[in-house]
Structure formats: C-alpha cells, structure tokens
Scaffold this active site. Structure first.
Site, PDB file in Angstrom:
ATOM      1  N   GLN A 141       0.709  -1.298  -0.056  1.00 36.31           N
ATOM      2  CA  GLN A 141       0.023   0.004   0.199  1.00 36.31           C
ATOM      3  C   GLN A 141       0.984   1.233   0.111  1.00 36.31           C
ATOM      4  O   GLN A 141       0.696   2.162  -0.802  1.00 36.31           O
ATOM      5  CB  GLN A 141      -0.894  -0.151   1.263  1.00 36.31           C
ATOM      6  CG  GLN A 141      -1.826   1.320   1.280  1.00 36.31           C
ATOM      7  CD  GLN A 141      -2.864   1.212   0.051  1.00 36.31           C
ATOM      8  OE1 GLN A 141      -3.639   0.454   0.025  1.00 36.31           O
ATOM      9  NE2 GLN A 141      -2.747   2.437  -0.702  1.00 36.31           N
ATOM     10  N   ASP A 227      -6.029   6.885   7.931  1.00 41.66           N
ATOM     11  CA  ASP A 227      -6.842   5.483   8.019  1.00 41.66           C
ATOM     12  C   ASP A 227      -7.868   5.324   8.766  1.00 41.66           C
ATOM     13  O   ASP A 227      -7.812   6.385   9.821  1.00 41.66           O
ATOM     14  CB  ASP A 227      -5.627   4.351   8.113  1.00 41.66           C
ATOM     15  CG  ASP A 227      -5.924   2.955   7.757  1.00 41.66           C
ATOM     16  OD1 ASP A 227      -7.071   2.957   7.267  1.00 41.66           O
ATOM     17  OD2 ASP A 227      -5.117   2.127   7.982  1.00 41.66           O
TER      18      ASP A 227
END
Length: 311
Positions: A141, A227
């Site tokens: 990621q 996040d």
C-alpha cells in the site's frame, strides 16, 4: 517471455525496508511504464505461464483484485486460497504449507494477521513471498502511495508527509519509507495510541517527528494521509477509539494548513465523518482513487521484479 531469475536470486518483500532506494526508483519508473501500456491496451506478458498463490486470512477488496488482475495482465494466473478453506485453517504447520505451496507456484502473496506468520512462511518458501498486509506492516500500500505522489508531484525526497491517526501498520510502514526515501514523516495520534518506540530503529528518528497536535503535523505538509480509526482485529475497541480520535479527523481546516498543492491520501475503505470529512476525501486535493488504482500497477512492477529482475 522474460527470463526468470535463478534460485540464488530469491527475494521476498515482507516490509518496506527490504528494498534499497535505487530499487524503489526502478520500481516507480517500471510501474509508470506498465501503467502506460495498460492504458494503451498493449499486451505485455513477462509472466506467461506463471502462477501466483494468494493466501488470505483477512478480508480484502483492493489487495485481491489488484494482485489477481495484475498477474493476469502480466500473462500469469492467480489461485485464491482462504485459510478457512485450506489445511492451514485446520492447523497444518506454516512451514509445511510453505514447502508445498512454493513447489506448485511461482510467487506467493499472503494477507494475514501477524508478521511472524509471513516471516516463517518466507523462510520455508522456494519462491518469492509478498506481504499483502499484516498487523505490523502494509508495504504494498505504501509502495502505491509513494508512487502516486511521485506520479502527481515528482520526487518525494525532501518532502513532508503528515499522518493523522492511529499507530497502525500503515504508520509504521511510512516510517520505513521516510528513512529509505529521505523525506520527513510527521505522526500525530491521541494519548494512548502513540508509536511503540521499541519497534523503531534509532535511525528512524532522523526522519520522524511526533506531533501532539494534528495541526502541527499538517502545517506546510506536502501530503496528508490517514486511515480508519479501528483497524481489522480491533473492532472490540471501536467505541473507545471513536471517543479518543474525535479531534483527529482530517477536515478542510486541517488541509488548509498544509502546502497549497498538498495531496490527500487514504488507503481505504474510508468512513466519511470519522477519520476524514467528505469535503476532503471527495475534494480537489484527494487522490484516493488514483492511489487505489496504483496498487495494480506497482504490484505488477513488484511481481515482475521479484521473478525477472530488472528488465
């Protein structure tokens, strides 16, 4: 079909620190080349007749789709394996599973809970193993995130990345990236959710700044990222986390403190109104959809590199 690497050249990708800065620069240029070919519908099959095993212990959308579509676009084939449906879910030793699976496939991706699991698997594998996510690190990621920044703004060296949120696998991976690629990483989280200093190398603090106030993290930043406040495996803490992180939402006001052409990123899935406002994630500075797509292209570059070396 590109010539495969010899067994003596076996490499794994288990955390961001596994590659050198020079290798990352190669991967970014290669990802851009592969993406351009993809957009032009040009066939490129260096992994013809190769098989990727994808082992999942955690749920997935982007990881499964990007790896499965990616190996297909490179001429290979993917086999999906959920631990609930395999002998791993019935107690087969990780070491035994690694021996068997790596004799039947050419490259392996694992999305699991503990980093120790993937380390043990890789130690017994005859083929490259890639980390699709663990509780400790999420290198693919961050590889996509950095490539997305490079694609939009140029080299990340000397820039400032602000992280507003939990000390999770993304944060620890960004710290490794900052050291490897020479940029500043500012981390901000509420009390009780700080980084574990025992997990950090002393050299990490050459590129890491811990900010008590998220405003300080975002001031002048070139990239702001966050996040979800409750990662997979921590659902029981959700109510407590919602209260603790309430002042750590990335809002338009926070983004206004960043550099005028700063980008916003989120690895997804996102909860609008919690870790990020709708105005930010759906706003002009957001590149979350490009970031998500780029998982496909950087992972193609990664698989090609691990199996074929530099082309």
């Amino acid at each position: 079909m590109a010539k495969p690497q010899s067994p003596g050249q076996l490499r794994h990708y288990l955390q961001f620190s596994d590659f050198s800065r020079d290798e990352y620069e190669y991967l970014f240029s290669r990802a851009a080349w592969l993406k351009e070919r993809f957009k032009r519908y040009e066939t490129w099959h260096p992994l013809h007749d190769r098989t990727l095993a994808m082992i999942f212990e955690k749920h997935s959308t982007r990881t499964r789709l990007s790896f499965e579509a990616g190996v297909h676009q490179l001429g290979g084939h993917a086999v999906y394996m959920n631990t609930r449906d395999t002998q791993l879910g019935r107690g087969e030793p990780i070491e035994d599973a690694a021996q068997v699976i790596s004799r039947m496939t050419d490259i392996i991706m694992i999305r699991t809970f503990e980093q120790e699991t993937i380390e043990r698997f890789a130690a017994n594998s005859r083929v490259p193993v890639m980390n699709g996510l663990t509780n400790q690190y999420h290198p693919c990621q961050v590889l996509a995130d950095v490539f997305t920044y490079v694609e939009a703004r140029g080299p990340i060296q000397g820039k400032t990345v602000a992280w507003v949120g939990d000390a999770n696998n993304m944060a620890y991976t960004w710290i490794q990236a900052a050291e490897k690629l020479d940029f500043e990483f500012r981390f901000s989280a509420p009390e009780g959710y700080q980084l574990e200093r025992s997990r950090l190398q002393p050299s990490a603090f050459n590129h890491l700044v811990v900010c008590a106030d998220p405003k300080d993290a975002c001031k002048g930043a070139d990239l702001v990222s966050t996040d979800v406040w409750t990662s997979m495996g921590y659902e029981a803490e959700n109510a407590t986390r919602m209260a603790a992180f309430k002042n750590w939402m990335v809002t338009e006001q926070l983004m206004a403190l960043a550099h005028p052409d700063a980008l916003f990123m989120h690895c997804l899935p996102a909860h609008r109104g919690e870790e990020v406002s709708a105005g930010v994630i759906d706003g002009p500075q957001s590149v979350v959809w490009e970031e998500a797509e780029n998982r496909l292209h950087v992972q193609k570059a990664l698989m090609e590199f691990l199996l074929c070396g530099r082309l």
